[in-house]
Scaffold this motif. Sequence first.
Motif, short mmCIF file in Angstrom:
data_model
loop_
_atom_site.label_atom_id
_atom_site.label_comp_id
_atom_site.label_asym_id
_atom_site.label_seq_id
_atom_site.Cartn_x
_atom_site.Cartn_y
_atom_site.Cartn_z
N VAL A 125 62.78 -131.12 25.17
CA VAL A 125 62.37 -130.67 23.99
C VAL A 125 61.66 -132.05 23.43
N LEU A 126 60.28 -131.95 23.55
CA LEU A 126 59.64 -133.17 23.02
C LEU A 126 58.70 -132.92 21.92
N GLN A 127 58.59 -134.10 20.80
CA GLN A 127 58.12 -133.85 19.64
C GLN A 127 56.55 -134.49 19.67
N LEU A 128 55.57 -133.62 19.66
CA LEU A 128 54.28 -134.30 19.76
C LEU A 128 53.52 -134.29 18.36
N SER A 129 52.78 -135.19 18.18
CA SER A 129 51.80 -135.50 16.84
C SER A 129 50.49 -134.85 17.53
N ILE A 130 50.25 -133.42 17.46
CA ILE A 130 48.92 -133.08 17.80
C ILE A 130 48.41 -132.48 16.49
N HIS A 131 47.15 -132.94 16.57
CA HIS A 131 46.32 -132.74 15.14
C HIS A 131 45.12 -131.80 15.28
N ILE B 120 54.92 -124.52 23.67
CA ILE B 120 54.56 -125.33 22.46
C ILE B 120 54.53 -124.58 21.27
N ASP B 121 55.29 -125.18 20.21
CA ASP B 121 55.39 -124.54 18.72
C ASP B 121 54.15 -125.34 18.15
N ASP B 122 53.32 -124.82 17.66
CA ASP B 122 52.35 -125.34 16.65
C ASP B 122 52.71 -125.62 15.36
N LYS B 123 53.63 -124.92 14.95
CA LYS B 123 54.13 -125.29 13.54
C LYS B 123 54.89 -126.59 13.46
N SER B 124 55.71 -126.64 14.34
CA SER B 124 56.71 -127.87 14.32
C SER B 124 56.15 -129.14 15.19
N GLY B 125 55.21 -128.71 16.09
CA GLY B 125 54.71 -129.69 17.07
C GLY B 125 55.59 -129.97 18.43
N LYS B 126 56.73 -129.11 18.52
CA LYS B 126 57.57 -129.44 19.68
C LYS B 126 57.03 -128.63 20.82
N MET B 127 57.23 -129.32 21.93
CA MET B 127 56.83 -129.00 23.48
C MET B 127 58.13 -128.78 23.95
N THR B 128 58.27 -127.76 24.61
CA THR B 128 59.70 -127.25 25.70
C THR B 128 59.09 -127.25 27.06
N VAL B 129 59.72 -128.20 27.86
CA VAL B 129 59.30 -128.33 29.31
C VAL B 129 60.56 -128.00 30.05
N VAL B 130 60.48 -127.05 31.03
CA VAL B 130 61.60 -126.60 31.67
C VAL B 130 61.16 -126.71 33.46
N GLY B 131 62.00 -127.41 34.16
CA GLY B 131 61.74 -127.62 35.59
C GLY B 131 62.55 -128.80 36.00
N GLU B 132 62.25 -129.03 37.31
CA GLU B 132 63.10 -129.99 38.11
C GLU B 132 61.98 -131.10 38.02
N VAL B 133 61.83 -131.92 36.71
CA VAL B 133 60.88 -133.03 36.77
C VAL B 133 61.74 -134.26 36.12
#
Length: 132
Positions: free
Chosen positions: A8-14, A37-50
């Motif tokens: 779970v990553l916090q992005l500042s997307i404007h 991506i949750d537009d209201k909170s700006g959180k991106m969730t990435v799932v995978g083998e990365v």
Amino acid sequence: MTTAKKAVLQLSIHEEKIRKKALVTVSRFSGVTSITIDDKSGKMTVVGEVDVSVIVIKLRKLCHTDIVSVDDVKPPEKKPEPEKPAPPIPAEFITYPMNYAYQYNPHAYANSYYHQPYGNCRVVDEPNCVIM
């Protein structure tokens, strides 16, 4: 073998343009299975083998990025399926010994594109008996 991770990553997307670039950037990594991506909170969730740190480095070139959490994802446990018994073979598919003679008819392929190289050929299913 690396295990699947949920980051779970916090992005500042404007802007919408930066949001799209972030989605494209993360989706190009091999091993990513889902991105949300949750537009209201700006959180991106990435799932995978990365590797999460590599994703954060790439996203920081676009916008301010912080890691909120990283968890291991356990694969769902599969229930063993009971083995199905083999279906019985229908009577029409059972093979029997060949007790009949085969005769080649040269006129059967007269209008066909492919022609047999030999003229009349007669094959009889008896030992030591081939007539040509």
